[in-house]
Design a protein around this motif. Structure first.
Motif, PDB file in Angstrom:
ATOM      1  N   VAL A  11       0.871  -1.176   0.000  1.00  0.00           N
ATOM      2  CA  VAL A  11       0.000   0.000   0.000  1.00  0.00           C
ATOM      3  C   VAL A  11       0.904   1.220   0.000  1.00  0.00           C
ATOM      4  O   VAL A  11       1.806   1.337   0.828  1.00  0.00           O
ATOM      5  N   SER A  12       0.667   2.151  -0.930  1.00  0.00           N
ATOM      6  CA  SER A  12       1.558   3.305  -1.064  1.00  0.00           C
ATOM      7  C   SER A  12       0.765   4.599  -1.250  1.00  0.00           C
ATOM      8  O   SER A  12      -0.076   4.698  -2.155  1.00  0.00           O
ATOM      9  N   GLY A  13       1.019   5.563  -0.369  1.00  0.00           N
ATOM     10  CA  GLY A  13       0.427   6.891  -0.499  1.00  0.00           C
ATOM     11  C   GLY A  13      -1.087   6.913  -0.445  1.00  0.00           C
ATOM     12  O   GLY A  13      -1.719   7.762  -1.072  1.00  0.00           O
ATOM     13  N   LEU A  14      -1.676   6.019   0.329  1.00  0.00           N
ATOM     14  CA  LEU A  14      -3.134   5.877   0.336  1.00  0.00           C
ATOM     15  C   LEU A  14      -3.793   7.011   1.125  1.00  0.00           C
ATOM     16  O   LEU A  14      -3.449   7.265   2.282  1.00  0.00           O
ATOM     17  N   MET A  52     -11.223  -2.277   3.488  1.00  0.00           N
ATOM     18  CA  MET A  52     -12.169  -2.135   2.382  1.00  0.00           C
ATOM     19  C   MET A  52     -11.493  -1.530   1.146  1.00  0.00           C
ATOM     20  O   MET A  52     -11.859  -1.846   0.014  1.00  0.00           O
ATOM     21  N   CYS A  53     -10.507  -0.664   1.363  1.00  0.00           N
ATOM     22  CA  CYS A  53      -9.737  -0.141   0.232  1.00  0.00           C
ATOM     23  C   CYS A  53      -8.930  -1.252  -0.427  1.00  0.00           C
ATOM     24  O   CYS A  53      -8.866  -1.351  -1.661  1.00  0.00           O
ATOM     25  N   VAL A  54      -8.308  -2.105   0.393  1.00  0.00           N
ATOM     26  CA  VAL A  54      -7.525  -3.217  -0.156  1.00  0.00           C
ATOM     27  C   VAL A  54      -8.431  -4.176  -0.922  1.00  0.00           C
ATOM     28  O   VAL A  54      -8.053  -4.702  -1.980  1.00  0.00           O
ATOM     29  N   LEU A  55      -9.645  -4.383  -0.419  1.00  0.00           N
ATOM     30  CA  LEU A  55     -10.605  -5.260  -1.098  1.00  0.00           C
ATOM     31  C   LEU A  55     -11.163  -4.633  -2.371  1.00  0.00           C
ATOM     32  O   LEU A  55     -11.759  -5.332  -3.199  1.00  0.00           O
ATOM     33  N   GLY A  56     -11.006  -3.322  -2.507  1.00  0.00           N
ATOM     34  CA  GLY A  56     -11.565  -2.646  -3.662  1.00  0.00           C
ATOM     35  C   GLY A  56     -13.012  -2.255  -3.488  1.00  0.00           C
ATOM     36  O   GLY A  56     -13.682  -1.859  -4.455  1.00  0.00           O
ATOM     37  N   LEU A  57     -13.538  -2.334  -2.255  1.00  0.00           N
ATOM     38  CA  LEU A  57     -14.927  -1.952  -1.996  1.00  0.00           C
ATOM     39  C   LEU A  57     -15.059  -0.461  -1.722  1.00  0.00           C
ATOM     40  O   LEU A  57     -16.158   0.089  -1.774  1.00  0.00           O
ATOM     41  N   ILE A  58     -13.940   0.192  -1.374  1.00  0.00           N
ATOM     42  CA  ILE A  58     -13.885   1.642  -1.222  1.00  0.00           C
ATOM     43  C   ILE A  58     -12.765   2.150  -2.119  1.00  0.00           C
ATOM     44  O   ILE A  58     -11.664   1.595  -2.110  1.00  0.00           O
ATOM     45  N   GLU A  59     -13.058   3.187  -2.877  1.00  0.00           N
ATOM     46  CA  GLU A  59     -12.039   3.749  -3.776  1.00  0.00           C
ATOM     47  C   GLU A  59     -11.343   4.921  -3.085  1.00  0.00           C
ATOM     48  O   GLU A  59     -11.987   5.927  -2.762  1.00  0.00           O
ATOM     49  N   PRO A  60     -10.042   4.827  -2.843  1.00  0.00           N
ATOM     50  CA  PRO A  60      -9.324   5.935  -2.193  1.00  0.00           C
ATOM     51  C   PRO A  60      -9.188   7.123  -3.141  1.00  0.00           C
ATOM     52  O   PRO A  60      -9.274   6.971  -4.368  1.00  0.00           O
ATOM     53  N   GLN A  61      -8.966   8.297  -2.546  1.00  0.00           N
ATOM     54  CA  GLN A  61      -8.780   9.493  -3.378  1.00  0.00           C
ATOM     55  C   GLN A  61      -7.378   9.557  -3.993  1.00  0.00           C
ATOM     56  O   GLN A  61      -7.168  10.237  -4.994  1.00  0.00           O
ATOM     57  N   ARG A  70      -0.255  -7.591  -8.508  1.00  0.00           N
ATOM     58  CA  ARG A  70      -1.194  -6.908  -9.414  1.00  0.00           C
ATOM     59  C   ARG A  70      -1.716  -5.643  -8.751  1.00  0.00           C
ATOM     60  O   ARG A  70      -2.255  -5.689  -7.641  1.00  0.00           O
ATOM     61  N   GLU A  71      -1.554  -4.502  -9.436  1.00  0.00           N
ATOM     62  CA  GLU A  71      -2.115  -3.268  -8.903  1.00  0.00           C
ATOM     63  C   GLU A  71      -3.632  -3.313  -9.064  1.00  0.00           C
ATOM     64  O   GLU A  71      -4.150  -3.545 -10.164  1.00  0.00           O
ATOM     65  N   ILE A  72      -4.347  -3.084  -7.958  1.00  0.00           N
ATOM     66  CA  ILE A  72      -5.796  -3.213  -7.999  1.00  0.00           C
ATOM     67  C   ILE A  72      -6.507  -1.866  -8.013  1.00  0.00           C
ATOM     68  O   ILE A  72      -7.692  -1.797  -8.339  1.00  0.00           O
ATOM     69  N   THR A  73      -5.808  -0.791  -7.661  1.00  0.00           N
ATOM     70  CA  THR A  73      -6.436   0.522  -7.726  1.00  0.00           C
ATOM     71  C   THR A  73      -6.650   0.915  -9.178  1.00  0.00           C
ATOM     72  O   THR A  73      -5.767   0.752 -10.021  1.00  0.00           O
ATOM     73  N   GLY A  74      -7.845   1.415  -9.469  1.00  0.00           N
ATOM     74  CA  GLY A  74      -8.144   1.877 -10.817  1.00  0.00           C
ATOM     75  C   GLY A  74      -8.658   0.814 -11.763  1.00  0.00           C
ATOM     76  O   GLY A  74      -8.948   1.121 -12.926  1.00  0.00           O
ATOM     77  N   LEU A  75      -8.802  -0.427 -11.292  1.00  0.00           N
ATOM     78  CA  LEU A  75      -9.324  -1.468 -12.171  1.00  0.00           C
ATOM     79  C   LEU A  75     -10.818  -1.288 -12.397  1.00  0.00           C
ATOM     80  O   LEU A  75     -11.547  -0.784 -11.542  1.00  0.00           O
TER      81      LEU A  75
END
Length: 227
Positions: A11-14, A52-61, A70-75
């Motif tokens: 997790v980086s810069g979340l 929830m952010c790691v699960l992808g259920l909440i989208e971080p800003q 695998r990068e999951i943010t933005g999928l």
């Protein structure tokens, strides 16, 4: 299956802010394969939000999350669902099981939903339940004890052999004996199977089992030192 060659969780810069409150402020965290990290902090501090952010259920800003390489943010949602099924395992505080199904049916469900063969899913589910000491007969899950339901939830999280195992207050509703058994199971299983374990809890005795402990306060995640 040994996953020591897996990149684990990064997790980086979340950053995540809601209703004027900053719950996650430039959070940095890495969990290696077979390693366990516990996150503690007061209620409402954002511990569950992190999961929830790691699960992808909440989208971080802002920020990135990489699981199993695998990068999951933005999928896109369909891509995210596929990666989540194959890479992440989640143990919720109250199990989130279907009480009208048997333990075997609950545990086999992730494979069946991913299009896996019925026979293979049930065979693997029975093996896991036997390994974790849960009766795999015709008893409905709703009739199990609290500890047995949590062990069933652990088995369900493990059936896809995830690179990353997440747990949200997994012992919070258990009596002392059941809590001890589930905590021991989580940490031992993650280490032996090479999964990166990220656990959030209010219980410092459970957190003390982790390889590292972090504390989340005011949106800042800081390592509490080796325990």
């Amino acid at each position: 299956m040994n996953r020591t060659d897996s990149p684990g969780l990064r997790v980086s810069g979340l950053r995540y802010r809601i209703k004027g409150r900053t719950l996650l402020d430039n959070v940095e965290l890495s969990v290696s394969p077979g390693e366990s990290v516990a996150v503690t902090g007061p209620s409402g501090s954002g511990k569950s939000t992190l999961l929830m952010c790691v699960l992808g259920l909440i989208e971080p800003q802002a920020g990135t999350i990489t699981a199993g390489g695998r990068e999951i943010t933005g999928l896109r949602p369909t891509q995210l669902a596929r990666v989540r099924r194959k890479t992440l395992g989640m143990v919720f505080q109250f199990g989130e099981l279907l009480p009208e199904l048997s333990p075997v049916e609950n545990v086999a469900l992730p494979i069946l939903l991913d299009g896996g063969r019925h026979q293979d899913a049930y065979r693997r589910a029975k093996e896991l339940l036997d390994e974790l000491g849960v009766p795999a007969g015709s008893t409905l899950t709703g009739m199990l004890s609290g500890g047995e339901r949590q062990r069933t939830a652990v088995a369900r999280a493990l059936i896809t052999e995830p690179d990353v195992l997440l747990a949200d207050e997994p012992t919070g509703s258990l009596d002392p004996d059941a809590k001890e058994g589930v905590a021991r199971l989580l940490f031992t299983t993650a280490r032996e199977r090479g999964s990166a374990l990220l656990l959030v809890t209010h219980d410092l005795t459970v957190a003390a089992r982790a390889d590292r402990r972090h504390e989340l306060l005011g949106g800042i995640l800081a390592e509490a030192g080796a325990l």
